[in-house]
Design an enzyme around this catalytic site. Structure first.
Site, PDB file in Angstrom:
ATOM      1  N   LYS A  12       0.888  -1.170   0.000  1.00  0.00           N
ATOM      2  CA  LYS A  12       0.000   0.000   0.000  1.00  0.00           C
ATOM      3  C   LYS A  12       0.924   1.218   0.000  1.00  0.00           C
ATOM      4  O   LYS A  12       1.197   1.824   1.037  1.00  0.00           O
ATOM      5  CB  LYS A  12      -0.905  -0.053   1.235  1.00  0.00           C
ATOM      6  CG  LYS A  12      -2.259   0.549   0.990  1.00  0.00           C
ATOM      7  CD  LYS A  12      -3.215   0.243   2.092  1.00  0.00           C
ATOM      8  CE  LYS A  12      -4.179   1.395   2.305  1.00  0.00           C
ATOM      9  NZ  LYS A  12      -4.915   1.854   1.134  1.00  0.00           N
TER      10      LYS A  12
HETATM   11  N1  PMP Z   1      -7.480  -1.664  -3.275  1.00  0.00           N
HETATM   12  C1  PMP Z   1      -6.872  -0.489  -3.063  1.00  0.00           C
HETATM   13  C2  PMP Z   1      -6.083   0.127  -4.162  1.00  0.00           C
HETATM   14  C3  PMP Z   1      -6.989   0.162  -1.833  1.00  0.00           C
HETATM   15  O1  PMP Z   1      -6.400   1.339  -1.626  1.00  0.00           O
HETATM   16  C4  PMP Z   1      -7.766  -0.427  -0.811  1.00  0.00           C
HETATM   17  C5  PMP Z   1      -7.917   0.273   0.505  1.00  0.00           C
HETATM   18  N2  PMP Z   1      -6.898  -0.086   1.381  1.00  0.00           N
HETATM   19  C6  PMP Z   1      -8.373  -1.660  -1.070  1.00  0.00           C
HETATM   20  C7  PMP Z   1      -8.213  -2.260  -2.305  1.00  0.00           C
HETATM   21  C8  PMP Z   1      -9.160  -2.355  -0.012  1.00  0.00           C
HETATM   22  O2  PMP Z   1      -8.285  -2.792   1.001  1.00  0.00           O
HETATM   23  P1  PMP Z   1      -8.758  -2.947   2.508  1.00  0.00           P
HETATM   24  O3  PMP Z   1      -9.969  -3.797   2.468  1.00  0.00           O
HETATM   25  O4  PMP Z   1      -7.610  -3.630   3.167  1.00  0.00           O
HETATM   26  O5  PMP Z   1      -9.020  -1.605   3.033  1.00  0.00           O
END
Ligand code: PMP
Length: 312
Positions: A155
């Site tokens: 991330k």
């Molecule tokens: N894809 C992207 C590009 C994101 O930024 C996020 C948010 N973190 C997600 C998917 C969903 O991830 P999560 O469920 O861990 O928040």
């Protein structure tokens, strides 16, 4: 707003970094987004350990060494929640390379760049306006592509340039959100959320090759399987998207959000589908269950051995 910056709580206006910070120039930063929910006992950050673990994995992928332990970060998050008097909140830890070398190989540069860690939290009730009615999405001209499989699961701040552009472009054309394809024209994900399709009762989500393996995605897959749905990870196309009975997005910020229209074409009946509705409810129940099952823990080192009021 008070933030925790490199070990100290301070007003956000007092936490300054150099304009020569490496991260500002090259996007060498990683972050997390965590939601905290109000409970009968105070607040509870959902899946906190999984988020902190992913922060460390993301950091490793871009060569950042976070100079704090997982436990210290957990304590700092609680401190930020308390100092800002928050219950329902979105929590943002951000680790980044500061000022030093302007070369790209920051790790082995003669003047190594410090790694900073900032944690903030704010009230962010709903990521999308009026998600109850379902989103109107568009397939973006922007593509989801990563330069390596390891980076695809980081991330990392740099990735979000294409997310911001895709989201702004979609909003500019009157849509709520963009859905990105990969280089092979397969569905990847939304700008900050994972994508799910439902067709004839089968729940599917794109492979995490060009999509983040979201923590909400994993939770939703587990909940849907436990509820008796068949759930698969597989490559799908825009045709699969348009022909789905239901489409929904998952993410920490947006939770489970229905998509009722793509590029002006109704998905299924063009209303929130029954599977999406059920999965959204299961997710809400899971948050409540996890929140009340939390073990009380000290909110900050100084509190150890004292009252545990307002803790998880
Ligand atoms: N894809 C992207 C590009 C994101 O930024 C996020 C948010 N973190 C997600 C998917 C969903 O991830 P999560 O469920 O861990 O928040």
């Amino acid at each position: 707003m008070k933030v925790w910056f490199d070990g100290k709580i301070q007003p956000v206006g007092e936490s300054t970094v150099s304009v020569m910070s490496h991260a500002l120039h090259y996007g060498t930063a990683v972050f997390e987004g965590i939601r905290s929910y109000k409970t009968d006992f105070g607040y509870s950050p959902f899946k906190l350990d999984a988020h902190i673990l992913r922060l460390f994995r993301s950091a490793r992928a871009v060569g950042l060494q976070i100079p704090f332990s997982e436990e210290e970060i957990g304590d700092a998050i609680h401190q930020v929640m308390i100092e800002n008097d928050l219950q329902e909140a979105y929590i943002r830890p951000l680790a980044f390379f500061g000022e030093g070398s302007m070369g790209l190989d920051v790790k082995s540069a003669a003047r190594a760049n410090p790694t900073h860690l900032m944690i903030s939290a704010w009230s962010w009730p709903s990521y999308f306006d009026g998600p109850g009615r379902g989103l109107r999405a568009t397939v973006s001209v922007h593509r989801r592509r990563f330069s390596s499989p390891t980076l695809s699961q980081a991330k990392a701040a740099g990735h979000y340039l294409s997310s911001c552009c895709a989201h702004m472009e979609a909003k500019g054309r009157g849509f709520d959100e963009a859905i990105l394809l990969d280089d092979e024209n397969h569905l990847a994900e939304a700008t900050a959320a994972n994508l799910f399709l439902v067709r004839d009762g089968l729940v599917s989500t794109p492979l995490p090759r060009n999509a983040l393996r979201g923590i909400t995605r994993e939770t939703v897959m587990e909940l849907a399987r436990a509820a008796g749905y068949r759930v698969v990870e597989r490559s799908s196309t825009v045709a699969d998207l348009l022909n789905a009975d239901e489409v929904f997005l998952t993410g920490t910020a947006c939770e489970v959000v229905p998509v009722v229209e793509v590029d002006g074409q109704a998905i299924g009946a063009g209303t929130v589908g029954s599977v999406t509705f059920r999965i959204a409810r299961l997710y809400a129940q899971e948050i409540r269950r996890a929140s009340t099952a939390g073990t009380p823990r000290p909110t900050r080192p100084a509190d150890r051995g004292q009252s545990t009021a307002r803790q998880m």
